[in-house]
Write an enzyme that holds these catalytic residues in place. Sequence first.
Site, PDB file in Angstrom:
ATOM      1  CB  SER A   1      -0.870  -0.055   1.240  1.00 51.36           C
ATOM      2  OG  SER A   1      -1.961   0.744   1.168  1.00 51.36           O
TER       3      SER A   1
ATOM      4  CE1 TYR B   1      -0.063   4.888  -5.490  1.00 49.85           C
ATOM      5  CE2 TYR B   1      -0.030   6.485  -3.411  1.00 49.85           C
ATOM      6  CZ  TYR B   1       1.005   5.078  -4.388  1.00 49.85           C
ATOM      7  OH  TYR B   1       1.541   4.290  -4.277  1.00 49.85           O
TER       8      TYR B   1
ATOM      9  CE  LYS C   1      -0.464   1.656  -3.783  1.00 50.24           C
ATOM     10  NZ  LYS C   1      -0.016   0.352  -3.938  1.00 50.24           N
TER      11      LYS C   1
END
Length: 285
Positions: free
Chosen positions: A141, A155, A159
């Site tokens: 992650s 982004y 994650k």
Amino acid sequence: MRTETAGTDRVWFITGASRGLGRAFAEAALAAGDRVAVAARTTGPLEELAAAHPGRVLPLPLDVTDRDAVAAAVATAVGRFGRLDVVINNAGTLTMGMVEEFTEAEARAQMEVNFFGALWVTQAVLPVLRGQGAGHLVQVSSIGALSGFPSTGLYSASKCALEGMSEAVAMEAAGFGVKVSILEPGGYWTDLYTAMGATTPLEPYAPLRARLEEQFAEGSVDSDPALAARALLSLVDSAEPPLRLLLGSMVYDLAFDIARRRMDTWAGWESVSRAAEAAVPAPVA
């Protein structure tokens, strides 16, 4: 901390293994005496790794967004090595930009690799690990999963989704002897930033973008991927690995700061939160 001896002839399956953290993870596994199925879109570097370690490396061309291809790659790896002991969901991509700037295609592409790609790998390997009654799934992650930051919102979203899914998998798979860990790395000298995409900038965000660029130039901390690989070996060698592992002093301190600020906010609004709940009889249809 490491609690078991490395070099136990484990079998690894690593995505995004041609470069950066994935390549460092593969090299560390091989140095520990293990065998590795290495998967990536570009297999040239993987062939070189296989030539340097005859019989111990299986290069696999793989686009993790292709669910059928993922299932086939996992089957090929199991057919070659007979089992999987450590699975590293490392493939990922980064597109920088303010949330408002993302096109639908850019937003979906970010999620396709970072979340759905990891989901397809997770679904493909779980039957193998369940059948063995053992195995360790490691999801790569980011510190970005703990908090969104300007220019990395999508982004972070990808994650966050990965971590939410992985927490559930950890509880679902525990009864089968399968371990799940989430790595939350800081900055490493990989090509994530040089190969990243970028949105088309909107002019109103120019001042913010300029401030961010100045901050990145002054405060960026990046490390050798070999250090992350060393930490990964400690994780997979542990008899009781944690659900989460932070990688790096900067992200360690940042994670605690984020948690403290959230707890302070929750405490400050406790009365409002508690007042929003009161048991009542079920509504009459």
